[in-house]
Motif scaffolding. Structure first.
Motif, short mmCIF file in Angstrom:
data_model
loop_
_atom_site.label_atom_id
_atom_site.label_comp_id
_atom_site.label_asym_id
_atom_site.label_seq_id
_atom_site.Cartn_x
_atom_site.Cartn_y
_atom_site.Cartn_z
N GLU A 6 -9.13 10.94 6.88
CA GLU A 6 -8.01 11.37 6.04
C GLU A 6 -7.18 10.20 5.55
O GLU A 6 -6.64 10.24 4.44
CB GLU A 6 -7.14 12.37 6.81
CG GLU A 6 -7.87 13.63 7.24
CD GLU A 6 -8.53 14.36 6.08
OE1 GLU A 6 -7.97 14.34 4.96
OE2 GLU A 6 -9.61 14.94 6.29
N ALA A 29 -8.43 7.26 4.82
CA ALA A 29 -9.24 6.71 3.73
C ALA A 29 -9.09 7.57 2.47
O ALA A 29 -8.95 7.05 1.36
CB ALA A 29 -10.70 6.64 4.16
N SER A 30 -9.10 8.89 2.65
CA SER A 30 -8.97 9.79 1.50
C SER A 30 -7.59 9.67 0.86
O SER A 30 -7.47 9.57 -0.36
CB SER A 30 -9.23 11.23 1.96
OG SER A 30 -8.99 12.15 0.91
N ALA A 31 -6.54 9.66 1.70
CA ALA A 31 -5.18 9.64 1.18
C ALA A 31 -4.86 8.33 0.46
O ALA A 31 -4.14 8.33 -0.54
CB ALA A 31 -4.18 9.86 2.32
N LEU A 32 -5.39 7.22 0.97
CA LEU A 32 -5.10 5.91 0.40
C LEU A 32 -6.18 5.44 -0.57
O LEU A 32 -6.12 4.31 -1.06
CB LEU A 32 -4.90 4.87 1.51
CG LEU A 32 -3.81 5.19 2.54
CD1 LEU A 32 -3.66 4.04 3.53
CD2 LEU A 32 -2.48 5.46 1.85
N ASP A 33 -7.17 6.32 -0.82
CA ASP A 33 -8.24 6.03 -1.78
C ASP A 33 -8.97 4.74 -1.40
O ASP A 33 -9.10 3.82 -2.21
CB ASP A 33 -7.68 5.94 -3.20
CG ASP A 33 -8.78 5.96 -4.25
OD1 ASP A 33 -9.86 6.49 -3.94
OD2 ASP A 33 -8.56 5.45 -5.36
N LYS A 34 -9.46 4.69 -0.16
CA LYS A 34 -10.17 3.53 0.34
C LYS A 34 -11.52 3.94 0.90
O LYS A 34 -11.69 5.09 1.36
CB LYS A 34 -9.36 2.82 1.43
CG LYS A 34 -8.05 2.23 0.91
CD LYS A 34 -7.29 1.53 2.01
CE LYS A 34 -6.00 0.93 1.46
NZ LYS A 34 -6.25 -0.12 0.44
N GLN A 46 0.82 -1.19 0.00
CA GLN A 46 0.00 0.00 0.00
C GLN A 46 0.86 1.25 0.00
O GLN A 46 2.01 1.23 0.41
CB GLN A 46 -0.90 0.02 1.24
CG GLN A 46 -2.00 -1.03 1.21
CD GLN A 46 -2.71 -1.05 2.55
OE1 GLN A 46 -2.25 -0.47 3.50
NE2 GLN A 46 -3.83 -1.75 2.58
N SER A 47 0.25 2.33 -0.47
CA SER A 47 0.90 3.62 -0.34
C SER A 47 1.00 3.97 1.14
O SER A 47 0.18 3.57 1.94
CB SER A 47 0.09 4.68 -1.09
OG SER A 47 0.00 4.38 -2.46
N THR A 88 -2.64 14.83 4.51
CA THR A 88 -3.35 15.34 3.34
C THR A 88 -3.25 16.86 3.34
O THR A 88 -2.76 17.47 4.29
CB THR A 88 -4.84 14.93 3.35
OG1 THR A 88 -5.51 15.60 4.44
CG2 THR A 88 -5.00 13.42 3.51
#
Length: 275
Positions: A51, A53-58, A6-7, A12
């Motif tokens: 954040e 979830a947003s940063a890792l696109d989940k 994962q990233s 963010t």
């Protein structure tokens, strides 16, 4: 996607994360352990999961805990009332119990096609048995483990067995430099002198002994928004003014009558001593 590919979480644009916090998030992801986050109110514990979830696109799944919440509710609840009502109405679906099983937040996380971020918010509100019962439910995860963020306001001690299974991080209240960065995210282009004066007053207020509720990050954001809207000059926010008056628009900072009365007494005493 496995945890190791994962990233990495690096904060963010709208969430200023310290290096220690970013390291804690990434360590919990690699270890596949719940991240237990503590810190005083207003330090961004709940927003952290959003954040990540947003940063890792989940996808984000949020489970807000109450005093009556049971760990088993995370998997599912059986709606016996609805089934009784349907039986009285002669509805044929009453014969299939699956019609009355309501999936919980853990079920949603287990059933997600992609690894989600699962927020278990304010775990310390629940019964003392909840954390250990929760671990039993989490151990049933067979396919992929969600990234789990658990927040606590330290209202009660959590069991040692639960703590051993988590990666722990305490979010320190932002220092002046970090708070300045946070405010600039919300108010880009804010005049430096106003920012400097406002934060000096804010931190001076927090240091007043005897406050029942210290103002938090969200409150200083609200306060500065009002200062800008009302065009309050920086000179009105000098720290020395705390000796002679309560801060302007103090209702954004002081949230109960005890703290307002405390400031009124301090102002009165300072004025009397200055004579």
């Amino acid at each position: 996607m496995t945890a190791t590919t994962q990233s990495r979480f690096q904060g963010t644009d709208r969430y200023i994360a310290t290096a220690d916090l970013m390291a804690a998030v990434n360590a919990a992801i690699v270890l596949e352990r719940p991240l237990l986050v503590k810190g005083e109110p207003g330090t961004g514990k709940t927003q952290l999961a959003e954040e990540i979830a947003s940063a890792l696109d989940k996808p984000l799944i949020q489970w807000h805990i109450k005093s009556t919440t049971r760990a088993s509710q995370g998997l599912y609840e059986y709606d016996a009332v609805a089934r009784l009502r349907d039986s009285q109405l002669g509805d044929d679906k009453v014969h299939d119990i699956s019609n009355y099983i309501v999936p919980g937040k853990l079920w949603e996380a287990f059933d997600s096609e992609v690894q989600p971020v699962l927020l278990i918010d304010e775990i310390d509100k629940a019964d003392i048995e909840f954390p250990n019962d929760l671990l039993l439910e989490l151990d049933r995860m067979e396919f992929h483990r969600p990234i789990i963020v658990i927040t606590s306001n330290n209202e009660k001690e959590l069991p040692d067995a639960f703590l051993r299974r988590c990666f722990f991080h305490y979010i320190q209240f932002p220092d002046k430099d970090t708070m300045e960065r946070i405010v600039e995210v919300h108010f880009p282009g804010l005049k430096k002198q106003l920012l400097k004066s406002a934060l000096e007053v804010f931190f001076d207020v927090r240091e007043v002994p005897g406050l029942k509720k210290k103002p938090s990050t969200s409150e200083v954001i609200d306060w500065i928004k009002l200062l800008v809207a009302e065009d309050i000059p920086p000179d009105a926010l000098k720290s020395d003014n705390l000796r002679s008056s309560i801060p302007p628009l103090y209702g954004a900072l002081l949230k109960n009558e005890q703290d307002v009365h405390l400031f009124e007494r301090l102002v009165f005493l300072n004025r009397r001593n200055a004579r």
